[in-house]
Design a protein around this motif. Structure first.
Motif, mmCIF file in Angstrom:
data_model
loop_
_atom_site.group_PDB
_atom_site.id
_atom_site.type_symbol
_atom_site.label_atom_id
_atom_site.label_comp_id
_atom_site.label_asym_id
_atom_site.label_seq_id
_atom_site.Cartn_x
_atom_site.Cartn_y
_atom_site.Cartn_z
ATOM 1 N N ARG A 90 0.861 -1.140 -0.107
ATOM 2 C CA ARG A 90 -0.106 -0.006 -0.202
ATOM 3 C C ARG A 90 0.875 1.370 -0.050
ATOM 4 O O ARG A 90 1.541 1.522 0.905
ATOM 5 N N PRO A 91 0.924 2.037 -1.246
ATOM 6 C CA PRO A 91 1.778 3.064 -0.972
ATOM 7 C C PRO A 91 1.475 4.092 -0.023
ATOM 8 O O PRO A 91 0.079 4.454 0.011
ATOM 9 N N VAL A 92 2.232 5.149 0.372
ATOM 10 C CA VAL A 92 1.950 6.072 1.259
ATOM 11 C C VAL A 92 1.617 7.512 0.221
ATOM 12 O O VAL A 92 1.990 7.572 -0.732
ATOM 13 N N ILE A 93 0.344 7.920 0.565
ATOM 14 C CA ILE A 93 -0.085 9.124 -0.078
ATOM 15 C C ILE A 93 0.155 10.080 0.708
ATOM 16 O O ILE A 93 -0.266 10.195 1.847
ATOM 17 N N GLU A 94 0.730 11.409 0.405
ATOM 18 C CA GLU A 94 0.880 12.664 1.326
ATOM 19 C C GLU A 94 -0.539 13.211 1.980
ATOM 20 O O GLU A 94 -1.263 13.237 0.855
ATOM 21 N N GLY A 95 -0.641 13.059 3.102
ATOM 22 C CA GLY A 95 -1.738 13.871 3.596
ATOM 23 C C GLY A 95 -3.103 13.063 3.864
ATOM 24 O O GLY A 95 -4.179 13.134 4.364
ATOM 25 N N ALA A 96 -2.800 11.561 3.209
ATOM 26 C CA ALA A 96 -4.059 10.625 3.298
ATOM 27 C C ALA A 96 -3.633 9.743 4.444
ATOM 28 O O ALA A 96 -2.690 9.334 4.838
ATOM 29 N N GLY A 97 -4.952 9.088 4.890
ATOM 30 C CA GLY A 97 -4.746 8.305 6.087
ATOM 31 C C GLY A 97 -5.603 6.971 5.596
ATOM 32 O O GLY A 97 -5.918 6.750 4.591
ATOM 33 N N LEU A 98 -5.543 5.863 6.519
ATOM 34 C CA LEU A 98 -6.315 4.608 6.421
ATOM 35 C C LEU A 98 -7.747 4.744 6.324
ATOM 36 O O LEU A 98 -8.274 5.969 6.837
ATOM 37 N N PRO A 99 -8.317 4.103 5.471
ATOM 38 C CA PRO A 99 -9.802 4.392 5.302
ATOM 39 C C PRO A 99 -10.384 4.537 6.708
ATOM 40 O O PRO A 99 -10.213 3.916 7.752
ATOM 41 N N ASP A 150 -10.054 6.830 8.835
ATOM 42 C CA ASP A 150 -8.987 7.763 9.926
ATOM 43 C C ASP A 150 -9.349 9.081 9.573
ATOM 44 O O ASP A 150 -9.481 9.791 10.634
ATOM 45 N N LYS A 151 -9.610 9.471 8.487
ATOM 46 C CA LYS A 151 -10.007 10.920 8.073
ATOM 47 C C LYS A 151 -11.589 11.062 7.768
ATOM 48 O O LYS A 151 -11.853 10.022 7.312
ATOM 49 N N ALA A 152 -11.984 12.261 7.386
ATOM 50 C CA ALA A 152 -13.363 12.523 7.325
ATOM 51 C C ALA A 152 -13.995 12.011 5.943
ATOM 52 O O ALA A 152 -15.043 11.353 5.935
ATOM 53 N N HIS A 153 -13.015 11.962 5.039
ATOM 54 C CA HIS A 153 -13.605 11.623 3.747
ATOM 55 C C HIS A 153 -12.844 10.297 3.126
ATOM 56 O O HIS A 153 -11.578 10.346 2.574
ATOM 57 N N PHE A 209 -9.199 11.277 3.599
ATOM 58 C CA PHE A 209 -8.724 12.514 3.512
ATOM 59 C C PHE A 209 -9.305 13.716 4.312
ATOM 60 O O PHE A 209 -10.701 13.331 4.612
ATOM 61 N N ASP A 210 -8.770 14.853 4.604
ATOM 62 C CA ASP A 210 -9.425 15.574 5.700
ATOM 63 C C ASP A 210 -10.805 16.272 4.934
ATOM 64 O O ASP A 210 -11.584 16.777 5.586
ATOM 65 N N THR A 211 -10.348 16.733 3.660
ATOM 66 C CA THR A 211 -11.573 17.194 3.010
ATOM 67 C C THR A 211 -11.672 16.482 1.491
ATOM 68 O O THR A 211 -11.082 15.793 1.272
#
Ligand code: PLP
Length: 389
Positions: A296-305, A307-310, A330-332
């Motif tokens: 699973r590649p790391v994406i800048e600013g993204a989290g696990l399903p 983890d963040k709002a979207h 993602f946060d937004t």
């Protein structure tokens, strides 16, 4: 990769005005890795080669040249690239050379590593008769590896790689000057130490007759957690045990880790039980290890399903239903045109891209030490067409 480094690469790329998808390399990070490797060479006398199978972005070779002794190739084309663009020593290993390759390689390579006694005996006359000085070696199978996945285990039962110690008994090795093993994969000196024990236990009598020993790749020397002092001790130990041996290491990943990102864009947003973003980067065409390894590649600013709002499923632009990079949050909310920055894509990813479905190959940009991003190469229709007829 550190987030601030990734963001700086993305900002420099955006300022350069290039389109996605694109690999963006970091010149300073290549130098940082080079300095670490040159430090090992200076302290131990071991020579370090760039394994081009992992990283072959030749426009940056001049910057790497001062740190390394040459290149390791997997066959004729890599050997030619190393000779033309890097210089220094050219080592070549292939699981099986074809006769025409050997004829071309004797003009280019200075170290040949054969995978079997059959290959060595078939080609020894031609190689040793070459007007250039060529040193020949054999790949050995120490029958010991700590590979995490079987796909990366060259010592798995039934493996085609390397000569077994039992097969060397009574063999005619006249003209063989080196032994080579490659059994590590993203590993530290602990695994190398245990591998060396197996090599000594099985191959010590032959090592006494050799001029060089190549420890292959898989040494993650430039990773922050790698214990360089331990490696230095192991290399000193080889020198103590066999002072006549020139030791080589041929890492690929260690030269290019944390030196580049892949930047893609969101092209469409669809919904099917889960929000889905369709990107201009593809797992299968641009990051095949995501499916092959898999990881699973790391994406800048993204989290696990979740983890963040979207949360979104990220899919590629090809017809393959499984061309899915993964689910990320993602946060937004994502919007069409948003850019996603995939960490650490310089090694293995760049060399493995394809034009499946005719998808464009990612461009290649370099952020120079002064922070300015220059485009090294863009690809188009002719690159797709050119390899098909
Ligand atoms: C023979 C050989 N040498 C060197 C390497 C480079 O390994 P890494 O990129 O893991 O350092 C490989 C990788 O598969 C290899 O097969």
């Amino acid at each position: 990769m550190p987030a601030d480094q990734v963001r700086a690469l993305a900002d420099a790329f955006a300022a350069g005005g290039q389109d996605t998808p694109a690999f963006v390399l970091d010149e300073s990070a290549l130098h940082r890795n080079g300095e670490i490797l040159a430090g090992v060479r200076e302290r131990t006398g071991a020579k370090i080669l760039l394994a081009q199978k992992a990283f072959a972005c030749f426009p940056v070779y001049p910057g790497l040249r001062p740190y390394l002794s040459g290149t390791a190739a997997s066959g004729l084309h890599e050997a030619r690239l190393g000779a033309e663009e890097f210089g220094g020593e050219v080592h070549v290993f292939s699981p099986a050379f074809k006769p025409d390759e050997i004829t071309a390689l004797v003009e280019i390579a200075d170290h040949f590593v054969f995978n079997s006694l059959g290959q060595w005996h078939r080609y020894q006359d031609e190689v040793l008769a070459a007007p250039r000085a060529i040193s020949c070696g054999l790949r050995i199978n120490p029958e010991y590896a700590e590979a995490v996945a079987e796909i990366y285990n060259p010592c798995a039962p039934g493996s085609r790689f390397g000569v077994l110690a039992a097969q060397l008994e009574g063999a005619d090795l006249d003209g063989i000057e080196g032994l080579h093993f490659h059994t590590l994969c993203e590993q530290g000196p602990d695994a190398l130490e245990r591998t060396l024990e197996s090599v000594y236990a099985k191959f010590d009598p032959w090592l006494r007759r050799m001029k060089w020993l190549n420890l292959g790749g898989g040494h993650l020397i430039t990773a922050p957690e790698y214990d360089v002092e331990h490696l230095v001790r192991l290399l000193a130990g080889i020198r103590e045990r066999h002072p006549h041996l020139q030791v080589y290491l041929e890492p690929g990943e260690a030269i290019a880790i944390r030196t580049g990102v892949l930047i893609g864009s969101v092209i469409d947003l669809v919904e099917n039980g889960i929000p889905i973003a369709v990107l201009d980067v593809s797992a299968t065409a641009h990051m095949p290890d995501v499916l092959e390894m898999p990881y699973r590649p790391v994406i800048e600013g993204a989290g696990l399903p979740g983890d963040k709002a979207h949360t979104y499923r990220l899919g590629g632009p090809t017809c393959l239903a499984g061309d899915v990079i993964g689910d990320y949050s993602f946060d937004t909310p994502l919007e069409i045109g948003d850019r996603l920055v995939f960490h650490d894509m310089a090694h293995y990813t760049m060399v493995k891209t394809t034009t499946f479905n005719g998808v464009p190959l990612p461009g290649i940009s370099l952020v120079k030490e002064n922070g300015v991003c220059t485009c090294l190469r863009q690809f188009g229709y002719e690159d797709y067409r050119g390899r098909l007829g």
